[in-house]
Write an enzyme that holds these catalytic residues in place. Structure first.
Site, short mmCIF file in Angstrom:
data_model
loop_
_atom_site.label_atom_id
_atom_site.label_comp_id
_atom_site.label_asym_id
_atom_site.label_seq_id
_atom_site.Cartn_x
_atom_site.Cartn_y
_atom_site.Cartn_z
N PHE A 23 -0.14 -13.59 2.16
CA PHE A 23 -0.75 -12.25 2.15
C PHE A 23 -0.90 -11.81 0.71
O PHE A 23 0.02 -11.95 -0.09
CB PHE A 23 0.12 -11.27 2.94
CG PHE A 23 -0.59 -10.00 3.29
CD1 PHE A 23 -1.48 -9.95 4.36
CD2 PHE A 23 -0.39 -8.85 2.56
CE1 PHE A 23 -2.15 -8.78 4.69
CE2 PHE A 23 -1.05 -7.69 2.87
CZ PHE A 23 -1.93 -7.64 3.94
N PHE A 62 7.52 -10.54 4.15
CA PHE A 62 8.57 -10.33 5.15
C PHE A 62 9.17 -11.68 5.58
O PHE A 62 10.36 -11.76 5.90
CB PHE A 62 8.00 -9.59 6.36
CG PHE A 62 9.03 -9.13 7.35
CD1 PHE A 62 9.70 -7.94 7.17
CD2 PHE A 62 9.34 -9.90 8.47
CE1 PHE A 62 10.66 -7.51 8.08
CE2 PHE A 62 10.29 -9.48 9.39
CZ PHE A 62 10.95 -8.28 9.18
N GLU A 63 8.38 -12.73 5.56
CA GLU A 63 8.84 -14.05 6.00
C GLU A 63 9.52 -14.87 4.90
O GLU A 63 10.07 -15.94 5.18
CB GLU A 63 7.66 -14.85 6.58
CG GLU A 63 7.12 -14.31 7.89
CD GLU A 63 6.23 -13.07 7.76
OE1 GLU A 63 6.16 -12.31 8.74
OE2 GLU A 63 5.63 -12.87 6.68
N ILE A 87 1.64 -4.31 -1.73
CA ILE A 87 0.90 -3.22 -2.37
C ILE A 87 0.92 -2.01 -1.46
O ILE A 87 0.61 -2.10 -0.27
CB ILE A 87 -0.55 -3.67 -2.67
CG1 ILE A 87 -0.50 -4.89 -3.60
CG2 ILE A 87 -1.35 -2.53 -3.28
CD1 ILE A 87 -1.81 -5.62 -3.74
N ASP A 90 -1.29 3.48 2.91
CA ASP A 90 -1.19 4.86 3.37
C ASP A 90 -0.10 5.06 4.41
O ASP A 90 0.10 6.18 4.89
CB ASP A 90 -2.53 5.30 3.97
CG ASP A 90 -3.62 5.35 2.91
OD1 ASP A 90 -3.30 5.58 1.73
OD2 ASP A 90 -4.79 5.14 3.28
N THR A 91 0.60 3.99 4.78
CA THR A 91 1.63 4.09 5.81
C THR A 91 2.97 3.65 5.24
O THR A 91 3.03 3.02 4.19
CB THR A 91 1.28 3.21 7.03
OG1 THR A 91 1.38 1.84 6.64
CG2 THR A 91 -0.13 3.51 7.55
N HIS A 93 4.66 1.20 6.04
CA HIS A 93 4.82 -0.25 6.18
C HIS A 93 5.31 -0.88 4.87
O HIS A 93 6.16 -1.77 4.88
CB HIS A 93 3.50 -0.88 6.63
CG HIS A 93 3.58 -2.34 6.90
ND1 HIS A 93 4.25 -2.86 7.98
CD2 HIS A 93 3.08 -3.39 6.23
CE1 HIS A 93 4.15 -4.17 7.97
NE2 HIS A 93 3.44 -4.52 6.90
N ARG A 132 -0.01 -7.75 -13.38
CA ARG A 132 1.28 -8.44 -13.46
C ARG A 132 1.17 -9.92 -13.09
O ARG A 132 2.11 -10.67 -13.26
CB ARG A 132 2.30 -7.73 -12.57
CG ARG A 132 2.72 -6.40 -13.17
CD ARG A 132 3.23 -5.42 -12.12
NE ARG A 132 3.61 -4.15 -12.72
CZ ARG A 132 2.77 -3.19 -13.09
NH1 ARG A 132 1.48 -3.36 -12.92
NH2 ARG A 132 3.19 -2.07 -13.63
#
Length: 158
Positions: A23, A62-63, A87, A90-91, A93, A132
Site C-alpha cells: 500500500f 498493518f500486516e 498517510i 479524513d478518518t 483509520h 522522505r
C-alpha cells in the site's frame, strides 16, 4: 568497563530480511530502493540471487508485524527491516494502522530478540511521504544503516 557498539563494516556476515508494505508503493518502493542501495554499498549482497537478503511484500503496514514475526521466529535472520507509508486521511483509520503497526513491530523485536527496524513513514500528505522517500532525502538509506548497526550490535552482545 565493556562498551558495545554496532558497526557498519563486516556486513557480509549479517542475514537480513526486509518486509515491505505494498500500500502506497509509490513511496515504499522508493524506500526499499534506498535501503537496498545502502546495504549494497556496505557489503551486503543485494542482488536478485542473494542468499544474504530476503524481501517479503505484504498488503499494507498493518500486516508488517505478522510477517516480521514469522521471519524473526524462523531463526534465519540477524535483523529485520519493516518499510511502510501511512498517510493521514479524513478518518481515524490512520491512527489505528499506525498504532498497531508500531506496537506490533516493537513487540516482535522484544519477543524474539531479533532487532526490527521500524521504517514506516507516518505523514499528513503524500508530498511529505515522497520527500522522505527520495525527493529531499531517502529514509530507506537510514533504515539500512540502522539495520547494520543493530544487527552487528546484537552479534557483539552474543
Amino acid at each position: 568497563m565493556a562498551i558495545f557498539e554496532g558497526r557498519f563494516t563486516d556486513a557480509q556476515a549479517l542475514r537480513i530480511g526486509v518486509v515491505v508494505a505494498r500500500f502506497n508503493d509509490l513511496v515504499t518502493s522508493k524506500l526499499l530502493s534506498g535501503c537496498l542501495d545502502c546495504l549494497s554499498r556496505h557489503g551486503v549482497d543485494a542482488t536478485d540471487t542473494s542468499s544474504q537478503l530476503d524481501v517479503a511484500w505484504v498488503p499494507g503496514s498493518f500486516e508488517l508485524p505478522l510477517v516480521a514475526q514469522t521471519m524473526a521466529r524462523s531463526g534465519s535472520y540477524d535483523v529485520l527491516i519493516t518499510l511502510g507509508a501511512v498517510i493521514r486521511g479524513d478518518t481515524p483509520h490512520f491512527d489505528v494502522v499506525v498504532a498497531e503497526a508500531s506496537k506490533g513491530v516493537a513487540s516482535v523485536a522484544r519477543d524474539t530478540a531479533v532487532p526490527v527496524i521500524f521504517g514506516v513513514l507516518t505523514t499528513d500528505t503524500m508530498q511529505q511521504a515522497l520527500e522522505r522517500a527520495g525527493i529531499k532525502n531517502n529514509l530507506g538509506w537510514s533504515y539500512g544503516l540502522e539495520a547494520l548497526e543493530m544487527g552487528s550490535l546484537m552479534k557483539a552482545l552474543g
